[in-house]
Write an enzyme that holds these catalytic residues in place. Structure first.
Site, PDB file in Angstrom:
ATOM      1  N   HIS B 149       2.847  -0.665  -0.850  1.00 40.91           N
ATOM      2  CA  HIS B 149       2.191   0.236   0.079  1.00 40.91           C
ATOM      3  C   HIS B 149       2.708   1.656  -0.071  1.00 40.91           C
ATOM      4  O   HIS B 149       2.651   2.462   0.843  1.00 40.91           O
ATOM      5  CB  HIS B 149       2.355  -0.260   1.517  1.00 40.91           C
ATOM      6  CG  HIS B 149       2.182  -1.740   1.620  1.00 40.91           C
ATOM      7  ND1 HIS B 149       3.230  -2.608   1.647  1.00 40.91           N
ATOM      8  CD2 HIS B 149       1.071  -2.494   1.628  1.00 40.91           C
ATOM      9  CE1 HIS B 149       2.787  -3.844   1.670  1.00 40.91           C
ATOM     10  NE2 HIS B 149       1.476  -3.815   1.661  1.00 40.91           N
ATOM     11  N   GLY B 150       3.291   1.918  -1.244  1.00 43.24           N
ATOM     12  CA  GLY B 150       3.630   3.294  -1.591  1.00 43.24           C
ATOM     13  C   GLY B 150       4.869   3.900  -0.959  1.00 43.24           C
ATOM     14  O   GLY B 150       4.898   5.111  -0.711  1.00 43.24           O
TER      15      GLY B 150
END
Ligand code: HEM
Ligand code: FES
Lengths: 439, 184
Positions: B149-150
């Protein structure tokens, strides 16, 4: 189950049994003579489809369990062995893996049918809530089941989902360790997930029993949403709906068979053909398609705890829907305004699904640089999922309560038969109200 | 018990609202049953916690000479990945500069390595968001980037961007010699 029974034992044995265990009476009252509104359309056939799918999952699952080995060193190989070497294993495994998808497809149709026709409103609130419980149990079952083949997606999906619980303040990490039975998703986790995957479908079967019981007290809703007002409004379940359901089931099975025989891996993820490796995360973790909308809601929020709360809130909202909807009119046939918002909501769920399948920073419209608003690029899937998640909640918590108070519904028919009989085009001379009662 | 009309109940034990011996037996039996269920509940819950052998496997030794400067080796520890990173002087410098940035989970670089061993970073390799394994050298701070999710971590393993709430965890470990660490 309710009302008086019309069953009359015919043979001596039936009479004997009826005074000891009235099981034939029970079956007759439930699926033979049960008075059913005569105007049910095909959206009402998905209940029967769901019952069939549950049966298929249980039977195919018990067979898989005879060949499956719930151990981190053998699980992956044992599933591959089922697919390649066990006689007809490819068929039974394919039925089970694709059956889960078909099961969810059917449950979503069933749920949207209820939303559209207002089947969750009084007196069917308990029926609806039991349905929500079944849905929750299905999500749990499918999650545990997906871990069993022990591929990369199985493993890292389990890591991500169990870590969600770690977001709970104070006790979160302790609960996660307890769930894992160790310090990471490992053999103890796989073992207990197998045990629970075996258990939950039988719990579902139990709740389905309650669900049908709760259905048979008020009886079926119907496309007009008005109550059954006379016996003329109903037909006996058999043969009218056994045949209609049977036809729908046949069509549904064609779709199911298409996946099992021609596209067995189309709904799965290629990464699950790689054995689980705790040291390498696949570049792109996604759940199975039927859970994507919730995954999108989770990722829409930049805060871990809030993301988890909203994701569970999206399901919890369904439980209270009967009290959020303030309209007395059940069927959206007669609620033209909210009907538009409903279709928008259905579209919204599909959009959320797309968002869940894409990496957050992917562009929605490729090639376009996008609307840069401060730090935010509005042409990204995070932003699309934020807007879509917002609409999900607004639909239930704002539109539903407000609409019932402000809209003007169309006139609702007097009875189930009335709109048919009063419609000039559908009333040929000599038509009678209850053709099934003739001859 | 509520029946107080004189003579209405021939049962000599029921005399009125006052608790009598029968009430006592009911309450005592109820409490005993509850105690039994409660007492049994804990073993049934606790059986799911890590077992003795799982706990016993909890520490490992690692030979640092395998890791060249600018490299990272991933070891499995308690079923999780463990990052052992030999940082370059430039990476250490960047990490120290990061001390003054606006950090989500404030910690100095010094607090994240052993004294005098600034080049050695030993971290639990699971993203503090939802547990994915961040990739080495990714993200704009040159530390790690989590593909899930970065989340972006710097060369000290501190969270700088993305949804993760905390820095990568530093496990308990000790140097046994210049080239050997014991983790856990
Ligand atoms: C509500 C009904 C059920 C659902 C929705 C369901 C769903 C699933 C799913 C999604 C998988 C992963 C398949 C894959 O991706 O390869 C799976 C695997 C499995 N399930 Fe079920 N299942 C159900 C009932 C059962 C039952 C009653 C059993 C009996 C023990 C069972 C035994 C298994 C086994 C042994 C596997 C591992 C083999 C494999 O991966 O194909 N399932 N299940
Ligand atoms: S798990 Fe690393 S960002 Fe979500």
């Amino acid at each position: 189950m309710s009302g008086h029974s019309t069953y009359e034992p015919k043979t001596g044995f039936e009479r004997w049994l009826d005074t000891r265990l009235p099981i034939i009476r029970f079956a007759s009252d439930t699926i033979v003579s049960f008075p059913t509104p005569k105007n049910l359309n095909y959206w009402w056939t998905f209940g029967g489809i769901l019952a069939l799918m549950l049966g298929i999952q249980i039977v195919s699952g018990i067979i898989l369990a005879m060949h499956y080995v719930p151990h981190v060193d053998h699980a992956f190989d044992s599933v591959q062995r089922i697919k390649r070497d066990v006689n007809f294993g490819w068929l039974i495994q394919g039925m089970h893996a694709n059956g889960a998808s078909m099961f969810f497809l059917a449950v979503y149709v069933h749920m949207f049918r209820n939303l559209y026709y207002g089947s969750y409103k009084a007196p069917r609130e308990v029926l609806w809530i039991l349905g929500c419980v079944i849905y929750l149990l299905m999500i749990g079952t499918a999650f545990f089941g997906y871990v069993l083949p022990w591929g990369q997606m199985s493993f890292h999906g389990a890591v991500v989902i169990t870590n969600l619980i770690g977001a709970i303040p104070l006790v979160g990490p302790a609960i996660t360790t307890w769930l894992w039975g160790g310090f990471a998703v490992d053999n103890p986790t796989l073992n207990r997930f197998f045990s629970l995957h075996y258990l939950l479908p039988f719990m579902i079967a139990g709740v389905v029993g309650l669900h049908i019981w709760a259905l048979h007290v008020p009886g079926n809703n119907n496309p007009t949403g008005v109550n059954v007002s006379s016996p003329d409004d109903t037909v006996p379940f058999h043969p009218y709906y056994t045949v209609k359901d049977g036809f729908a089931i046949s069509v549904f099975l064609i779709l199911y068979a298409t996946f099992v025989f021609y596209l067995p891996d189309a709904l799965g993820d290629a990464a699950n053909y790689i054995q689980a490796n705790p040291l390498v995360t696949p570049a792109h973790i996604v759940p199975e398609w039927y859970l994507l909308p919730f995954y999108a809601i989770l990722r829409a929020v930049p805060n871990k705890l809030m993301g988890v709360i909203l994701m569970f809130g999206a399901i919890a909202t369904l439980f209270v829907l009967p009290w959020l909807d303030t309209s007395k009119v059940r069927s959206m046939r007669y609620r033209p305004t909210i009907r538009l918002y409903f279709f928008l909501f259905a579209l919204d769920c599909i959009i959320l699904g797309f968002c869940g399948a894409h990496a957050p920073d992917d562009m929605v419209i490729p090639g376009v640089a996008g609307l840069q608003l401060g730090d935010a690029n509005l042409n990204s899937f995070v932003w699309l999922s934020r807007i879509a998640a917002l609409y999900y909640f607004v639909y239930f918590w704002v539109i539903n309560p407000l609409m019932g108070l402000t809209e003007t519904p169309l006139p609702v028919p007097q009875s189930i038969s009335a709109p048919v009989l009063s419609h000039p085009a559908t009333t040929p001379t000599g038509a009678v109200a209850s053709p099934e009662k003739r001859g | 018990m509520a029946d107080t009309v004189v003579g209405a109940n021939p049962d000599p034990h029921v005399t009125g609202d006052d608790p009598d011996r029968r009430d006592f037996i009911h309450i005592a039996a109820g409490v005993a049953a509850l105690g039994l269920v409660g007492g049994l509940a804990w073993p049934f819950i606790d059986q799911m916690n890590p077992a003795g052998d799982t706990l016993a496997l909890a520490s490992i030794e690692f030979d640092l000479s395998k890791v060249e400067p600018g490299q990272q080796v991933v070891v499995k520890w308690r079923g999780k990945p463990l990052f052992v990173r030999n940082r370059t002087p430039k990476e250490i410098q960047e990490a120290i500069q990061g001390d003054h940035a606006d950090l989500r989970d404030p910690a100095t670089d010094e607090s994240r390595h052993k004294p005098g061993k600034a080049n050695w970073l030993v971290l639990v390799g699971t993203c503090t968001h939802l547990g994915c394994v961040p990739t080495f050298g990714g993200g704009e701070y040159g530390g790690w980037f989590c593909p899930c999710h970065g989340s972006v971590y710097d060369t000290s393993g501190r969270i700088r961007k993305g949804p993760a709430p905390k820095n990568l965890e530093v496990p308990t470990y000790a140097f046994l010699s210049d080239t050997k660490v014991k983790i856990g």
